[in-house]
Design an enzyme around this catalytic site. Structure first.
Site, mmCIF file in Angstrom:
data_model
loop_
_atom_site.group_PDB
_atom_site.id
_atom_site.type_symbol
_atom_site.label_atom_id
_atom_site.label_comp_id
_atom_site.label_asym_id
_atom_site.label_seq_id
_atom_site.Cartn_x
_atom_site.Cartn_y
_atom_site.Cartn_z
ATOM 1 N N ARG A 220 37.220 39.440 40.179
ATOM 2 C CA ARG A 220 37.441 40.237 41.381
ATOM 3 C C ARG A 220 37.489 39.286 42.581
ATOM 4 N NH1 ARG A 220 38.877 43.726 38.487
ATOM 5 N NH2 ARG A 220 37.959 45.783 38.174
ATOM 6 N N GLU B 188 42.140 43.699 48.317
ATOM 7 C CA GLU B 188 43.484 44.038 47.811
ATOM 8 C C GLU B 188 43.951 45.383 48.333
ATOM 9 O OE1 GLU B 188 43.476 44.090 43.509
ATOM 10 O OE2 GLU B 188 42.590 42.103 43.433
ATOM 11 N N HIS C 279 47.224 40.985 40.615
ATOM 12 C CA HIS C 279 46.284 41.746 39.749
ATOM 13 C C HIS C 279 47.014 42.347 38.531
ATOM 14 C CE1 HIS C 279 42.319 44.234 39.766
ATOM 15 N NE2 HIS C 279 42.735 44.011 38.541
#
Ligand code: 8YV
Length: 315
Positions: free
Chosen positions: A234, A263, A281
């Protein structure tokens, strides 16, 4: 059929798979949903299928309608859910461990090689029409073969990465709270020692308040000169200012990142630092994995509705 609300559009075959088992309401326009939107959409639903792009904090959990009997998160990460609040409300949660580990580990290798071999710069040279032809000084990178890999967070995904890295004759080291069985790699209880022997550092630990901005300036400086950093976990585990400064100063040779703090916004330096190979991602974005994740969520929810305890139950 039980009624479920799914917060994001899924690949077509995955949506079709959900529709075989449930009466599905989709977020048809796939617009970003606030917690309040998610709560409102759960009205009359038996279960919610949520993604990491939406949050259920304590207030949202309190607002969930009485019809809602279960939550399935289409992810292995669960920092977007207040599990304590869900537990307190007696709403069980299932998730998707294991099935995405191989796909995420493949992506870790892509990021590692992309950073080591300067894939972003090479790609740009060609697609922007700037390549003048082969030259022995062109895009000199870093070899990954034989290097010391340091895995921060040797869980299911970390082990898959280690397996792939062994094929590159990499020396596997890891830092965890506890050592794993012999053969998993060299265990470093001491974080400083771990960092100082990590030619390539891969962050594979879950997001939590304890790991927030774990990779900060003090830790980066412990990495060997010319090290590479890969993050498949993350964005919140990395202090972006510190990482980008270390790439700019040359202390780090580069980085490969699939995840970003905040994000889909990214730190502006990631837009210009070509030594940082980036992906949006996509760790688990393969059809095989997306389908396997669906099977996990479906079987978990079905078990819960049948009064059984599925192995992928979180809460
Ligand atoms: C998912 C992920 O694609 O599963 C996770 O935790 O980060 C990703 O691989 C995404 O989050 C789907 O919700």
């Amino acid at each position: 059929m039980k009624r479920i609300f799914v917060t994001r559009r899924l690949p077509e075959p995955v949506e079709a798979r959900f529709a075989r088992s449930f009466d599905v309401t989709m977020n048809v326009g796939d617009r970003r949903l606030s917690s309040a939107d998610v709560v409102a959409a759960c009205d009359g639903m038996d279960a919610l299928v949520i993604n990491t792009s939406e949050r259920l904090d304590a207030a949202a959990v309190a607002g969930l309608p009485p019809s809602l009997k279960a939550v399935g998160t289409y992810s292995v990460g669960h920092e977007h859910l207040d599990l304590d609040a869900l537990r307190a409300r007696g709403i069980p949660v299932v998730y998707t461990p294991d099935v995405l580990s191989a796909s995420v580990a493949d992506n870790a290798m892509l990021l590692m090689l992309g950073a080591a071999r300067r894939a972003r710069e090479g790609q740009a040279l060609i697609v922007e029409g700037r390549w003048k032809g082969w030259g022995p000084r062109q895009l000199i990178g870093t070899e990954v073969t034989g290097k010391r890999l340091g895995i921060f967070g040797m869980g299911r995904i970390g082990r898959e990465i280690a397996g792939r890295a062994r094929a590159f004759d990499m020396e596997i080291g890891y830092h965890n709270r506890r050592p794993l069985e012999a053969g998993a790699g060299l265990y470093f209880a001491d974080e400083r020692e771990f960092l100082s022997r990590s030619d390539i550092l891969v962050i594979a630990a879950p997001a939590s308040p304890e790991t927030r901005y774990w990779l900060n300036a003090e830790r980066i400086v412990r990495l060997p000169q010319g090290a590479l950093v890969v993050n498949i976990a993350r964005g919140s585990l990395v202090d972006d200012d510190a990482l980008t400064a270390a790439v700019e100063s040359g202390h780090l040779a580069g980085a490969g990142l699939d995840v970003f703090d905040g994000e889909p916004d990214v730190h502006p330096a990631y837009l210009r630092l070509e030594r940082i190979y980036v992906q949006p991602h996509i760790g688990s974005s393969t059809l095989e994995t997306r389908l396997a994740m669906a099977e996990h969520v479906i079987s978990g929810l079905e078990a819960l509705f049948a009064g059984r305890n599925p192995p992928n139950r979180l809460v």
